[in-house]
Design a protein around this motif. Structure first.
Motif, PDB file in Angstrom:
ATOM      1  N   GLU A 221     -18.418  30.343  -9.305  1.00 31.41           N
ATOM      2  CA  GLU A 221     -18.351  31.285 -10.420  1.00 31.41           C
ATOM      3  C   GLU A 221     -19.738  31.691 -10.874  1.00 31.41           C
ATOM      4  N   LEU A 222     -20.552  30.721 -10.986  1.00 31.25           N
ATOM      5  CA  LEU A 222     -21.910  31.025 -11.425  1.00 31.25           C
ATOM      6  C   LEU A 222     -22.561  32.003 -10.456  1.00 31.25           C
ATOM      7  N   ALA A 223     -22.394  31.725  -9.203  1.00 38.67           N
ATOM      8  CA  ALA A 223     -22.994  32.586  -8.198  1.00 38.67           C
ATOM      9  C   ALA A 223     -22.488  34.006  -8.338  1.00 38.67           C
ATOM     10  N   THR A 224     -21.221  34.104  -8.530  1.00 35.54           N
ATOM     11  CA  THR A 224     -20.639  35.433  -8.664  1.00 35.54           C
ATOM     12  C   THR A 224     -21.145  36.144  -9.904  1.00 35.54           C
ATOM     13  N   GLN A 225     -21.081  35.429 -10.984  1.00 35.38           N
ATOM     14  CA  GLN A 225     -21.497  36.062 -12.222  1.00 35.38           C
ATOM     15  C   GLN A 225     -22.976  36.407 -12.278  1.00 35.38           C
ATOM     16  N   LEU A 226     -23.745  35.621 -11.638  1.00 39.04           N
ATOM     17  CA  LEU A 226     -25.180  35.906 -11.674  1.00 39.04           C
ATOM     18  C   LEU A 226     -25.600  36.704 -10.455  1.00 39.04           C
ATOM     19  N   ASN A 227     -24.642  36.957  -9.638  1.00 39.00           N
ATOM     20  CA  ASN A 227     -24.956  37.726  -8.463  1.00 39.00           C
ATOM     21  C   ASN A 227     -25.965  37.010  -7.568  1.00 39.00           C
ATOM     22  N   LEU A 228     -25.728  35.788  -7.328  1.00 40.17           N
ATOM     23  CA  LEU A 228     -26.635  35.016  -6.484  1.00 40.17           C
ATOM     24  C   LEU A 228     -25.833  34.409  -5.347  1.00 40.17           C
ATOM     25  N   ALA A 320     -28.521  42.970  -8.361  1.00 39.58           N
ATOM     26  CA  ALA A 320     -29.010  42.124  -9.441  1.00 39.58           C
ATOM     27  C   ALA A 320     -30.498  42.326  -9.626  1.00 39.58           C
ATOM     28  N   ARG A 321     -31.187  42.185  -8.575  1.00 42.88           N
ATOM     29  CA  ARG A 321     -32.631  42.245  -8.685  1.00 42.88           C
ATOM     30  C   ARG A 321     -33.091  43.386  -9.540  1.00 42.88           C
ATOM     31  N   SER A 322     -34.103  43.239 -10.195  1.00 43.01           N
ATOM     32  CA  SER A 322     -34.709  44.268 -11.017  1.00 43.01           C
ATOM     33  C   SER A 322     -33.885  44.592 -12.259  1.00 43.01           C
ATOM     34  N   SER A 323     -32.634  44.604 -12.136  1.00 38.69           N
ATOM     35  CA  SER A 323     -31.865  44.965 -13.314  1.00 38.69           C
ATOM     36  C   SER A 323     -32.179  43.985 -14.419  1.00 38.69           C
TER      37      SER A 323
END
Length: 469
Positions: A221-228, A320-323
DNA sequence: TCCAAGTCAATATG
DNA sequence: CATATTGACTTGGA
């Protein structure tokens, strides 16, 4: 300049002796270890000692490490740093020629040495090497020579490539990446190295506070939510846990044992949380290792709350990056668990406003193993959030477990050694600076989670494990 | 498999 | 330039 009066010098002796004169003739070729017997298999593998190793004794470093008495890692790094700076020798050179480590590793080692008793055999190796180096009368001279040689080589190279503007000389070994063409494209074969944004780190830290050992589900979940990537999240937790642990070790060293039960630092106590986490810079010890980092989630509870902290990131599919992400969520820490099914006990609404007193105990309980997760999570996170209050339970738990504190009861060989060092007892040297008590507290709280985790794990087991926190 | 301990190596900082 | 930080990888244990 800094004092380094200690009468240390002698402690060093023992190690030196071990190195210099023991092993009589027995040659080596494949070793016929003079010692006891144990461990017939393994061990050799091969070379294992590419480094100079002062005077090359017949013993391999690994063997030396095995018989080495307890060393004062903190003292050793302190002296090494002094010698290096006094002679203008860099970590890179030192690391590569003496320790066989890269600059980054050396930096880390010198800045945050772990106490000897917490090191594995492998981890002790660099310290033995450093000690050996310190004992070598020509240590500095040798390194200086190396430095000169390097410079000479460098000069030579420069000289040769003077002509062409583009020194482009892939040289070295291996098949060069040939048609690299412009060094612009391609390179992607080497992975860009992930750099987590501050918001992402914050989010991960919050998640850590709630659950230092997230379940695969939570990680996902964390990965998904943080886009990692999932692996990134996993790695982050591994790294964070072990780095926090290390911070605790150094606290242990610096504040010296001193864990007097009883009154302790009663004053303060309750307050703290309040506002600003003023990182008291007031006065600082010379060697500034201020690194609180790992705990500065600072989270002063208040406001925010509820709402899974990540909700925000959710609807932002773009890269994700930059945003910037919103960043808005104030430390909402709260279970980000609910997003998934979850059911059964909902984490107590509890927002953490003042007065929220922790759920003291909780540890020792946890008999059943299955279903762990939730239970431990809520319990742990609660105490972490409230920080201070949770201390009560923390201490009690320590008592129960009777923490060994510095332990390290040497035992190195039969005490006859006498002269063997005594280091490691510089304890009160620096008294306690309750300055960082606050951060210390948080770290300990985090550590508590770790302890809980291990307790649970062992709960289903019998044997009298050896707890040392 | 998971985890911890050590490291590496890219890249931040000074 | 040097040193500090940190995500990822490697080892070894259970």
């Amino acid at each position: 300049a800094p004092e380094s009066p200690m009468s240390s010098s002698e402690s060093v002796k023992s190690l030196t002796e071990l190195v210099q004169q023991p092993c009589p003739a027995i040659e080596t070729s494949k070793d016929s270890k003079p010692h006891e017997s144990s461990e017939p298999p393994v061990s050799e593998s091969q070379s294992t000692t590419p480094l100079p190793l002062s005077g090359h004794s017949a013993l391999s470093i690994q063997e030396l490490v095995a018989v080495s008495p307890e060393l004062d890692t903190y003292g050793i790094t302190k002296r090494v740093k002094e010698v290096l700076t006094d002679n203008n020798l860099g970590q890179r050179l030192f690391g590569e020629t003496i320790l066989g480590l890269t600059q980054g590793s050396v930096s880390d080692l010198l800045a945050r040495p772990k106490p000897w008793h917490k090191l594995s055999l492998k981890g002790r190796e660099p310290f033995v090497r450093m000690q050996l180096w310190l004992n070598d009368p020509n240590n500095v001279e040798k390194l200086m020579d190396m430095k000169r040689m390097e410079k000479k080589a460098y000069m030579k190279r420069r000289h040769s490539s003077v002509s062409d503007s583009q020194p482009c000389e892939p040289s070295s070994v291996g098949i060069d990446y040939s048609q690299g063409a412009s060094p612009q494209p391609q390179h992607q074969l080497k992975k860009p190295r992930v750099v987590l944004a501050p918001e992402e780190k914050e989010a991960l830290k919050r998640a850590y506070q709630q659950k230092p050992y997230p379940s695969p589900k939570t990680i996902e979940e964390l990965a998904t939510q943080l886009n990692l990537k999932t692996s990134t999240v996993i790695n982050w937790f591994h790294n964070y846990r072990s780095r926090i642990r290390r911070e605790l070790f150094i606290e242990e060293i610096q504040s010296g044992s001193q864990s007097q039960a009883g009154s302790s630092d009663s004053p303060s106590e309750g307050d703290s949380c309040d506002g600003v986490d003023t990182e008291g810079p007031p006065e600082g010890k010379p060697s500034g290792l201020e690194a609180d980092e790992y705990s500065n989630a600072t989270t002063k509870s208040q406001g925010g709350q509820a709402e899974s902290a990540f909700e925000a990131g959710e609807e932002v599919p773009q890269d994700a990056r930059s945003s910037e992400k919103t960043e808005s969520f104030h430390l909402g820490m709260e279970s980000l668990e609910d997003t998934d099914d979850e059911s059964r006990l909902k984490a107590p609404r509890q927002s953490s406003p003042p007065g929220s007193q922790s759920s003291g105990e909780t540890l020792e309980t946890m008999p059943n193993s299955a279903t762990e997760e939730d239970a431990s999570t809520s319990a742990a996170s609660t105490s972490v959030l409230t920080g201070e209050s949770s201390f009560k339970s923390k201490e009690s738990s320590e008592k129960i477990l009777s923490l060994p504190s510095t332990s390290s009861t040497l035992a190195a060989g039969s005490q006859k050694a006498n002269s063997i060092q005594s280091l490691f007892n510089f304890s009160e040297a620096v008294s306690s600076k309750n300055t960082r008590d606050n951060s210390l507290r948080k770290k300990k709280a985090a550590n508590l989670n770790n302890i809980i985790h291990r307790l649970e794990k062992a709960a289903s087991r019998e044997e009298p494990v050896e707890w040392e926190f």
